[in-house]
Write an enzyme that holds these catalytic residues in place. Structure first.
Site, PDB file in Angstrom:
ATOM      1  N   SER A  32      -1.024   2.145   1.318  1.00  0.00           N
ATOM      2  CA  SER A  32      -2.393   1.799   0.924  1.00  0.00           C
ATOM      3  C   SER A  32      -3.204   1.512   2.168  1.00  0.00           C
ATOM      4  O   SER A  32      -2.863   0.617   2.961  1.00  0.00           O
ATOM      5  CB  SER A  32      -2.387   0.562   0.027  1.00  0.00           C
ATOM      6  OG  SER A  32      -3.688  -0.002  -0.001  1.00  0.00           O
ATOM      7  N   HIS A  57      -2.514   6.151  -0.748  1.00  0.00           N
ATOM      8  CA  HIS A  57      -3.067   5.357  -1.844  1.00  0.00           C
ATOM      9  C   HIS A  57      -4.414   4.782  -1.409  1.00  0.00           C
ATOM     10  O   HIS A  57      -4.502   4.051  -0.428  1.00  0.00           O
ATOM     11  CB  HIS A  57      -2.082   4.236  -2.173  1.00  0.00           C
ATOM     12  CG  HIS A  57      -2.465   3.384  -3.344  1.00  0.00           C
ATOM     13  ND1 HIS A  57      -2.183   3.746  -4.645  1.00  0.00           N
ATOM     14  CD2 HIS A  57      -3.098   2.195  -3.408  1.00  0.00           C
ATOM     15  CE1 HIS A  57      -2.627   2.813  -5.461  1.00  0.00           C
ATOM     16  NE2 HIS A  57      -3.191   1.848  -4.740  1.00  0.00           N
ATOM     17  N   ASP A  59      -7.609   2.524  -2.469  1.00  0.00           N
ATOM     18  CA  ASP A  59      -8.030   1.478  -3.411  1.00  0.00           C
ATOM     19  C   ASP A  59      -9.542   1.422  -3.502  1.00  0.00           C
ATOM     20  O   ASP A  59     -10.227   1.117  -2.528  1.00  0.00           O
ATOM     21  CB  ASP A  59      -7.485   0.125  -2.944  1.00  0.00           C
ATOM     22  CG  ASP A  59      -5.987   0.035  -3.130  1.00  0.00           C
ATOM     23  OD1 ASP A  59      -5.536   0.200  -4.273  1.00  0.00           O
ATOM     24  OD2 ASP A  59      -5.271  -0.182  -2.131  1.00  0.00           O
ATOM     25  N   MET A  61     -12.688  -0.381  -5.190  1.00  0.00           N
ATOM     26  CA  MET A  61     -13.042  -1.654  -5.846  1.00  0.00           C
ATOM     27  C   MET A  61     -14.554  -1.781  -5.960  1.00  0.00           C
ATOM     28  O   MET A  61     -15.280  -1.391  -5.043  1.00  0.00           O
ATOM     29  CB  MET A  61     -12.496  -2.827  -5.035  1.00  0.00           C
ATOM     30  CG  MET A  61     -11.011  -2.759  -4.776  1.00  0.00           C
ATOM     31  SD  MET A  61     -10.416  -4.245  -3.964  1.00  0.00           S
ATOM     32  CE  MET A  61      -8.721  -3.770  -3.594  1.00  0.00           C
ATOM     33  N   HIS A  90      -6.803   4.790  -6.776  1.00  0.00           N
ATOM     34  CA  HIS A  90      -6.600   3.701  -7.729  1.00  0.00           C
ATOM     35  C   HIS A  90      -7.971   3.072  -7.995  1.00  0.00           C
ATOM     36  O   HIS A  90      -8.499   2.353  -7.148  1.00  0.00           O
ATOM     37  CB  HIS A  90      -5.615   2.699  -7.092  1.00  0.00           C
ATOM     38  CG  HIS A  90      -5.421   1.436  -7.852  1.00  0.00           C
ATOM     39  ND1 HIS A  90      -4.788   0.335  -7.300  1.00  0.00           N
ATOM     40  CD2 HIS A  90      -5.747   1.076  -9.118  1.00  0.00           C
ATOM     41  CE1 HIS A  90      -4.749  -0.635  -8.186  1.00  0.00           C
ATOM     42  NE2 HIS A  90      -5.331  -0.222  -9.290  1.00  0.00           N
ATOM     43  N   MET A  92     -10.257   0.541  -9.334  1.00  0.00           N
ATOM     44  CA  MET A  92     -10.399  -0.823  -9.861  1.00  0.00           C
ATOM     45  C   MET A  92     -11.881  -1.055 -10.100  1.00  0.00           C
ATOM     46  O   MET A  92     -12.541  -1.849  -9.411  1.00  0.00           O
ATOM     47  CB  MET A  92      -9.821  -1.830  -8.851  1.00  0.00           C
ATOM     48  CG  MET A  92      -8.306  -1.809  -8.803  1.00  0.00           C
ATOM     49  SD  MET A  92      -7.637  -2.562  -7.303  1.00  0.00           S
ATOM     50  CE  MET A  92      -7.696  -1.152  -6.204  1.00  0.00           C
ATOM     51  N   MET A 161       0.762  -3.148 -11.721  1.00  0.00           N
ATOM     52  CA  MET A 161       0.277  -4.058 -10.677  1.00  0.00           C
ATOM     53  C   MET A 161       1.227  -5.237 -10.591  1.00  0.00           C
ATOM     54  O   MET A 161       1.450  -5.946 -11.574  1.00  0.00           O
ATOM     55  CB  MET A 161      -1.139  -4.571 -10.991  1.00  0.00           C
ATOM     56  CG  MET A 161      -2.250  -3.561 -10.798  1.00  0.00           C
ATOM     57  SD  MET A 161      -2.272  -2.742  -9.191  1.00  0.00           S
ATOM     58  CE  MET A 161      -2.441  -4.129  -8.059  1.00  0.00           C
ATOM     59  N   GLY A 166      -7.224  -6.680  -6.086  1.00  0.00           N
ATOM     60  CA  GLY A 166      -8.404  -7.120  -5.337  1.00  0.00           C
ATOM     61  C   GLY A 166      -8.146  -7.275  -3.856  1.00  0.00           C
ATOM     62  O   GLY A 166      -9.050  -7.075  -3.057  1.00  0.00           O
ATOM     63  N   PHE A 167      -6.919  -7.608  -3.502  1.00  0.00           N
ATOM     64  CA  PHE A 167      -6.637  -7.906  -2.092  1.00  0.00           C
ATOM     65  C   PHE A 167      -5.235  -7.451  -1.706  1.00  0.00           C
ATOM     66  O   PHE A 167      -4.326  -7.454  -2.544  1.00  0.00           O
ATOM     67  CB  PHE A 167      -6.763  -9.414  -1.823  1.00  0.00           C
ATOM     68  CG  PHE A 167      -8.105  -9.958  -2.225  1.00  0.00           C
ATOM     69  CD1 PHE A 167      -9.201  -9.856  -1.369  1.00  0.00           C
ATOM     70  CD2 PHE A 167      -8.283 -10.531  -3.474  1.00  0.00           C
ATOM     71  CE1 PHE A 167     -10.447 -10.322  -1.760  1.00  0.00           C
ATOM     72  CE2 PHE A 167      -9.532 -10.997  -3.873  1.00  0.00           C
ATOM     73  CZ  PHE A 167     -10.612 -10.901  -3.004  1.00  0.00           C
ATOM     74  N   GLY A 168      -5.069  -7.120  -0.441  1.00  0.00           N
ATOM     75  CA  GLY A 168      -3.750  -6.825   0.096  1.00  0.00           C
ATOM     76  C   GLY A 168      -3.060  -8.109   0.527  1.00  0.00           C
ATOM     77  O   GLY A 168      -3.684  -9.176   0.578  1.00  0.00           O
ATOM     78  N   GLY A 169      -1.781  -8.006   0.824  1.00  0.00           N
ATOM     79  CA  GLY A 169      -1.047  -9.115   1.407  1.00  0.00           C
ATOM     80  C   GLY A 169      -0.709 -10.264   0.486  1.00  0.00           C
ATOM     81  O   GLY A 169      -0.393 -11.365   0.946  1.00  0.00           O
ATOM     82  N   ASP A 199       2.513  -1.517  -7.351  1.00  0.00           N
ATOM     83  CA  ASP A 199       1.488  -1.810  -6.347  1.00  0.00           C
ATOM     84  C   ASP A 199       1.314  -3.317  -6.192  1.00  0.00           C
ATOM     85  O   ASP A 199       0.900  -3.997  -7.134  1.00  0.00           O
ATOM     86  CB  ASP A 199       0.169  -1.166  -6.810  1.00  0.00           C
ATOM     87  CG  ASP A 199      -0.960  -1.286  -5.801  1.00  0.00           C
ATOM     88  OD1 ASP A 199      -0.754  -1.869  -4.719  1.00  0.00           O
ATOM     89  OD2 ASP A 199      -2.062  -0.791  -6.124  1.00  0.00           O
ATOM     90  N   GLY A 200       1.625  -3.804  -4.988  1.00  0.00           N
ATOM     91  CA  GLY A 200       1.393  -5.211  -4.684  1.00  0.00           C
ATOM     92  C   GLY A 200       2.652  -5.930  -4.242  1.00  0.00           C
ATOM     93  O   GLY A 200       3.610  -6.040  -5.011  1.00  0.00           O
ATOM     94  N   GLY A 201       2.665  -6.372  -2.985  1.00  0.00           N
ATOM     95  CA  GLY A 201       3.789  -7.164  -2.493  1.00  0.00           C
ATOM     96  C   GLY A 201       5.063  -6.364  -2.267  1.00  0.00           C
ATOM     97  O   GLY A 201       6.145  -6.945  -2.184  1.00  0.00           O
TER      98      GLY A 201
HETATM   99  C1  DX5 Z   1      -4.510  -4.502  -4.430  1.00  0.00           C
HETATM  100  C2  DX5 Z   1      -4.382  -3.037  -4.138  1.00  0.00           C
HETATM  101  C3  DX5 Z   1      -3.152  -2.673  -3.409  1.00  0.00           C
HETATM  102  C4  DX5 Z   1      -3.011  -3.324  -2.071  1.00  0.00           C
HETATM  103  C5  DX5 Z   1      -1.560  -3.628  -1.920  1.00  0.00           C
HETATM  104  O1  DX5 Z   1      -5.526  -4.710  -5.345  1.00  0.00           O
HETATM  105  O2  DX5 Z   1      -4.385  -2.285  -5.343  1.00  0.00           O
HETATM  106  O3  DX5 Z   1      -3.004  -1.266  -3.313  1.00  0.00           O
HETATM  107  O4  DX5 Z   1      -3.418  -2.545  -0.996  1.00  0.00           O
HETATM  108  O5  DX5 Z   1      -1.401  -4.387  -0.797  1.00  0.00           O
HETATM  109  P1  DX5 Z   1      -0.010  -5.030  -0.357  1.00  0.00           P
HETATM  110  O6  DX5 Z   1       0.993  -3.935  -0.266  1.00  0.00           O
HETATM  111  O7  DX5 Z   1      -0.349  -5.638   0.948  1.00  0.00           O
HETATM  112  O8  DX5 Z   1       0.368  -6.057  -1.401  1.00  0.00           O
HETATM  113 ZN    ZN Z   2      -3.817  -0.104  -5.274  1.00  0.00          ZN
END
Ligand code: DX5
Ligand code: ZN
Length: 249
Positions: A32, A57, A59, A61, A90, A92, A161, A166-169, A199-201
């Protein structure tokens, strides 16, 4: 066989597809770009590609459905020019039908929409397919797998999900393992072909359980672009994920 809709955290391993010797699924990495350095985006994408990425990927938003803003069709069109990898968009966003043609025109190959915003989900899935793209449906952490029962036969992939979008990390929500396993079980029981994305973590400390639970397409932002070199980070994560299908649970 237990009712697939009532799998517990303990049962997910028993019903997961990763039975010794029988797991031949193709595991693919979808970095992503949300965590990438946007000032050097092409270089970052190429590095992830060299590390084994199978798709990118992206994202999208809108600041309404999720509390963040990111990219739109013009950025997708620019990315289209620097990589041949399929672009996994993706969405959102609210009212995705209004934007699907523009993302298709920009060069998207896969488009996923959230179940939570689609009043006429079947119509939206058909719109994506009408443009010749792979159609996916996404569920948030609090949305049950069961809400997808009547759309599963129409989609090419389901995206679970494993953080609130909404956010990475963010930290991986472990209950997502149950949802991945449920989807894998339902797919087997009904003889369907949709692929399972998460997707996520997704990171070195979570990827083995995630793959064993049933995920095949792994979205990873922070784990690829957060620290270190994206090529090495991607390769390391993909290796751990692939090896997870070989090992006995
Ligand atoms: C979050 C995104 C993810 C995000 C994942 O809303 O949809 O694609 O980039 O980030 P990580 O892998 O850091 O959890
Ligand atoms: Zn995503």
């Amino acid at each position: 066989m237990a009712d697939a809709t009532h799998l517990s955290m303990v049962e997910f391993l028993r019903f997961s597809p990763s039975l010794p010797g029988g797991d031949t699924r193709l595991i693919e990495l979808a970095p992503s770009i949300l965590s990438a350095d946007f000032a050097h985006l092409a270089d970052q994408i190429h590095a992830a590609e060299e590390g084994g990425a199978a798709l990118m990927h992206l994202d999208v938003m809108d600041g309404h459905f999720v509390p963040n803003l990111t990219i739109g069709p013009p950025v997708v069109a620019s990315i289209r020019k620097v990589t041949r990898l399929p672009l996994d968009c993706h969405l959102m966003i609210e009212n995705p039908n209004d934007f699907i043609p523009a993302f298709a025109e920009a060069g998207a190959d896969w488009i996923s929409v959230h179940q939570e915003v689609c009043v006429h989900l079947h119509r939206t899935v058909e719109l994506i397919k009408h443009h010749g793209l792979q159609a996916g449906v996404v569920i948030n952490p609090a949305t049950p797998v069961e809400t997808l029962s009547d759309i599963l036969e129409f989609v090419d992939y389901v995206l679970v999900m494993s953080v609130n979008p909404g956010f990475g990390g963010q930290k991986f929500i472990r209950h997502s393992l149950v949802k991945l396993a449920k989807l894998a079980t339902i797919r087997g029981q009904r003889g369907l072909n949709f692929r399972i994305e998460v997707d996520g973590g997704v990171a070195m400390d979570t990827v083995v359980e995630i793959v064993r639970a049933g995920a095949e397409i792994l979205v990873a932002g922070n784990a690829v672009f957060g620290e270190g070199h994206p090529k090495e980070q991607a390769a390391k994560l993909l290796k751990a994920a692939t090896e997870a299908t070989w090992q006995q649970v």
